[in-house]
Every structure is written in C-alpha cells, then in structure tokens.
Scaffold this motif. Structure first.
Motif, PDB file in Angstrom:
ATOM      1  N   ILE A 117       1.177  -1.205  -0.343  1.00  0.00           N
ATOM      2  CA  ILE A 117      -0.265   0.064   0.056  1.00  0.00           C
ATOM      3  C   ILE A 117       0.975   1.285  -0.049  1.00  0.00           C
ATOM      4  CG2 ILE A 117      -1.603   1.339   1.465  1.00  0.00           C
ATOM      5  CD1 ILE A 117      -3.164  -1.219   1.827  1.00  0.00           C
ATOM      6  N   ALA A 118       1.475   1.220   0.618  1.00  0.00           N
ATOM      7  CA  ALA A 118       3.112   2.209   1.359  1.00  0.00           C
ATOM      8  C   ALA A 118       3.468   2.458  -0.481  1.00  0.00           C
ATOM      9  CB  ALA A 118       4.149   1.988   1.750  1.00  0.00           C
ATOM     10  N   GLN A 119       4.184   1.874  -0.931  1.00  0.00           N
ATOM     11  CA  GLN A 119       4.608   1.944  -2.225  1.00  0.00           C
ATOM     12  C   GLN A 119       3.311   1.969  -3.091  1.00  0.00           C
ATOM     13  OE1 GLN A 119       8.097   1.040  -2.858  1.00  0.00           O
ATOM     14  NE2 GLN A 119       8.849   0.938  -1.376  1.00  0.00           N
ATOM     15  N   LEU A 120       2.398   2.104  -3.240  1.00  0.00           N
ATOM     16  CA  LEU A 120       0.986   2.210  -4.198  1.00  0.00           C
ATOM     17  C   LEU A 120       0.721   4.139  -4.086  1.00  0.00           C
ATOM     18  CD1 LEU A 120      -1.319   1.702  -6.341  1.00  0.00           C
ATOM     19  CD2 LEU A 120      -2.699   1.245  -4.081  1.00  0.00           C
ATOM     20  N   TRP A 121       0.761   3.876  -3.195  1.00  0.00           N
ATOM     21  CA  TRP A 121       0.520   5.467  -3.033  1.00  0.00           C
ATOM     22  C   TRP A 121       1.359   6.430  -2.422  1.00  0.00           C
ATOM     23  CZ3 TRP A 121      -3.967   8.178  -2.492  1.00  0.00           C
ATOM     24  CH2 TRP A 121      -4.817   7.872  -2.237  1.00  0.00           C
ATOM     25  N   ILE A 122       3.109   5.777  -2.736  1.00  0.00           N
ATOM     26  CA  ILE A 122       4.243   6.442  -3.526  1.00  0.00           C
ATOM     27  C   ILE A 122       4.422   6.962  -4.703  1.00  0.00           C
ATOM     28  CG2 ILE A 122       6.710   6.440  -3.289  1.00  0.00           C
ATOM     29  CD1 ILE A 122       6.699   4.655  -1.049  1.00  0.00           C
ATOM     30  N   LYS A 123       3.723   5.963  -5.170  1.00  0.00           N
ATOM     31  CA  LYS A 123       3.372   6.229  -6.566  1.00  0.00           C
ATOM     32  C   LYS A 123       2.789   7.207  -7.214  1.00  0.00           C
ATOM     33  CE  LYS A 123       6.549   3.070  -8.130  1.00  0.00           C
ATOM     34  NZ  LYS A 123       7.892   3.091  -8.874  1.00  0.00           N
ATOM     35  N   ILE A 124       1.508   7.114  -6.005  1.00  0.00           N
ATOM     36  CA  ILE A 124       0.420   8.198  -6.893  1.00  0.00           C
ATOM     37  C   ILE A 124       0.675   9.670  -6.289  1.00  0.00           C
ATOM     38  CG2 ILE A 124      -1.811   9.159  -5.725  1.00  0.00           C
ATOM     39  CD1 ILE A 124      -2.233   5.648  -5.445  1.00  0.00           C
ATOM     40  N   TYR A 125       1.822  10.129  -5.182  1.00  0.00           N
ATOM     41  CA  TYR A 125       2.412  11.227  -4.851  1.00  0.00           C
ATOM     42  C   TYR A 125       3.618  11.667  -5.706  1.00  0.00           C
ATOM     43  CZ  TYR A 125      -1.319  10.810  -1.221  1.00  0.00           C
ATOM     44  OH  TYR A 125      -2.352  11.271  -0.635  1.00  0.00           O
ATOM     45  N   ASP A 126       4.132  10.861  -6.485  1.00  0.00           N
ATOM     46  CA  ASP A 126       5.487  11.129  -7.370  1.00  0.00           C
ATOM     47  C   ASP A 126       5.051  12.265  -7.631  1.00  0.00           C
ATOM     48  OD1 ASP A 126       7.232  11.163  -9.818  1.00  0.00           O
ATOM     49  OD2 ASP A 126       7.616  10.035  -8.633  1.00  0.00           O
ATOM     50  N   PRO A 127       5.869  13.691  -7.358  1.00  0.00           N
ATOM     51  CA  PRO A 127       5.986  14.708  -8.388  1.00  0.00           C
ATOM     52  C   PRO A 127       5.828  15.114  -9.251  1.00  0.00           C
ATOM     53  CG  PRO A 127       7.964  14.604  -6.843  1.00  0.00           C
ATOM     54  CD  PRO A 127       7.019  13.284  -6.634  1.00  0.00           C
ATOM     55  N   ASN A 128       6.763  14.050 -10.024  1.00  0.00           N
ATOM     56  CA  ASN A 128       6.465  14.286 -11.530  1.00  0.00           C
ATOM     57  C   ASN A 128       6.332  13.155 -12.484  1.00  0.00           C
ATOM     58  OD1 ASN A 128       9.039  15.643 -11.473  1.00  0.00           O
ATOM     59  ND2 ASN A 128      10.233  14.545 -10.705  1.00  0.00           N
ATOM     60  N   ASN A 129       5.927  12.126 -11.898  1.00  0.00           N
ATOM     61  CA  ASN A 129       4.882  10.890 -12.956  1.00  0.00           C
ATOM     62  C   ASN A 129       3.720  10.751 -12.176  1.00  0.00           C
ATOM     63  OD1 ASN A 129       6.675  11.930 -14.627  1.00  0.00           O
ATOM     64  ND2 ASN A 129       8.176  10.065 -13.914  1.00  0.00           N
TER      65      ASN A 129
END
Length: 293
Positions: A117-129
């Motif tokens: 879940i943490a990795q999923l939301w890290i991707k969602i919050y990625d500032p560039n992509n």
C-alpha cells in the motif's frame, strides 16, 4: 472433592500452553522493554544501569513530544474518518444496486500488505509522474506540491493513504453490526413515514452504539502505535515532519543504536495507549453499557 480437583487440574493443563504463549509474547516483552529503558545500551555490548535517566530525558525531548503530537493528530483524524466509514456502511445497508460489488471493492486494501500500500501511494504522490499531480495539472494547477517531500502536505498525504487502507476493515465491522438490526424495526419506521436519514440517525446508529465505541478505541489506540506505512512512505521525514511515536522509537533503537532510550519510548507508548483506552471507556461507557472486546 477429588473429582473437582481432578477437573481443575485438567482445565489448568489445557490452559497452560495458552498462558505460556501469552506470557512469552506479551507480558515478558513488556517487562523487558521497561527494564531496558533503565539502561544505556547499544543493543550489542554491555548494559549500563542509569536508572530513570532515559525516562526523564524523554519528558524533556522536544522531538518525542512532536512525534506524540503527530500520533494524536493521526488518532483524531482516524476517529473522524469513522464517520465516513459508518456513512458508507449505512448506504450499503440500504436498497441500492451493486452493493455487494461495492463491498468487495472496499475489501481490496485488506488483501494488500502495508508495504505494498505504501509503495502504491508513493507512486500516486510522485511529484513528476504521479497520478495525483498529473490530474491536478490537467485541472489547471501549474505547480502541484511534492506531497511527501513538503512539511505542509506530508501528514495530509499519509492520512489519506491510511483512510484508504482501513476502509474495508471498519466497513465490514459496521456492516455486520447493521445486519444484526431487526428488519421489523426499519419496516415499522418506514410505515410511519421516517426518511432514510431519520432511520439511520435515530434507529440504526443508536442500536450499534456499542460497536461504534469499540471501533473508536481500536482507531485511537491503533493510531498511537501506527508505524509500518509511515516508515515505508517517508521514514519520518521530511526532516521529522511525519515522525510518530513508533517511528521515533524505531529510529532511536535501530537507527542510532540507542536501545535503552528506544525502549523507554516504547514503554511510554504502552502507558499512553493504556491511559487513552481507560479514558475512552470512562467517557463513552454508561451505567449499563461498557466497551466489550
């Protein structure tokens, strides 16, 4: 008399393995945590007894109190989110199409580990992509924030992820409680002309008040000791902005090898959780009602 004593011995024999397991996994570690808090120890070498120094330093540690503030903000936020979970459960308990499919969708986070879940939301919050910032740019936001890298937004970003993570858990609890309400009560209210909101507020919610009180305790105490998702998403950063008590304890014990001080933080967390649970029970339990586990 001999038969009674024999039965007691047999019962004790059956209970003994569970008691030993409980002692080994709960009570002995609690005792050792409090004991290690009296020591100066790096986790490897010899321990030096320093009395209550770690606990006294804890009371004067601004980083600890900042992490405690974040933990209590998380507890408050988690408690308020129960209103959202309850509202969704009440909607799913009504006569709507596709409610079984919706229940299954809400269960998806429960199938994932906290790390996933943490990795999923890290991707969602990625500032560039990331998906979120791409959506904001589409809506006309020129400079969307770096959600996990700014002190002003990191806690909000983490709290949203936690809401999503625990949605299924609490919706299941509330849905099960609502199913236990006699249908005759709801039908009688409908015949009397009650609206769905009145039925929910004046009939359903009061009848599951005991379950609601229990979920409040679970949400608050669980928030005070919350660790894994926050540690994976931010590690307590940026610059300690998302530090909670559990992550601060981990960073002290395993980050800078200050196991004595980390143990003192862990024992203080236990005391806070016990006091909070006791306080909630006193505030919410009536004369004929108490929180049951």
């Amino acid at each position: 008399m001999d038969k009674v004593m024999s039965n007691k011995k047999i019962i004790a024999l059956y209970v003994l393995p569970s008691l030993l397991l409980l002692a080994g996994l709960v009570y002995i570690p609690i005792f050792l945590t409090g004991y290690y808090g009296l020591m100066e120890w790096n986790g490897v070498g010899a321990m030096e007894f320093i009395g209550l120094d770690n606990y006294m330093n804890l009371l004067q540690d601004p980083k600890f109190w900042f992490s405690a503030r974040n933990s209590f903000f998380l507890a408050l936020f988690s408690t308020l989110s129960l209103i959202l979970y309850l509202a969704v459960s009440l909607i799913l308990a009504g006569k709507i199409k596709g409610k079984e499919l919706l229940r299954k969708i809400y269960l998806i986070p429960m199938l994932l580990s906290s790390v996933a879940i943490a990795q999923l939301w890290i991707k969602i919050y990625d500032p560039n992509n990331g998906m979120l910032n791409s959506l904001l740019q589409t809506l006309g936001v020129d400079s969307p924030p770096a959600w996990l890298a700014q002190r002003e937004t990191v806690l909000v970003a983490i709290f949203i992820a936690i809401i999503w993570q625990y949605a299924g858990f609490y919706i299941i609890i509330y849905s099960a409680a609502l199913k236990g309400i006699p249908a005759s009560l709801v039908e009688a209210a409908e015949i009397d002309g009650a609206t769905p909101i009145q039925i929910a507020y004046k009939i359903k919610v009061p009848l599951i008040s005991g379950v609601i009180k229990t979920t409040i305790v679970l949400a608050i105490v669980g928030s005070l000791k919350y660790f894994d998702l926050i540690y994976v998403m931010t590690g307590g950063g940026p610059n300690g902005a998302s530090e909670v008590i559990a992550s601060y304890m981990y960073n002290q014990a395993f980050g800078i090898k200050n196991f004595g001080y980390g143990s003192a933080i862990g024992f203080a967390l236990l005391i806070l959780a016990l006091i909070t649970t006791w306080g909630i029970q006193k505030l919410t339990a009536s004369k004929n009602d108490s929180i049951q586990f």
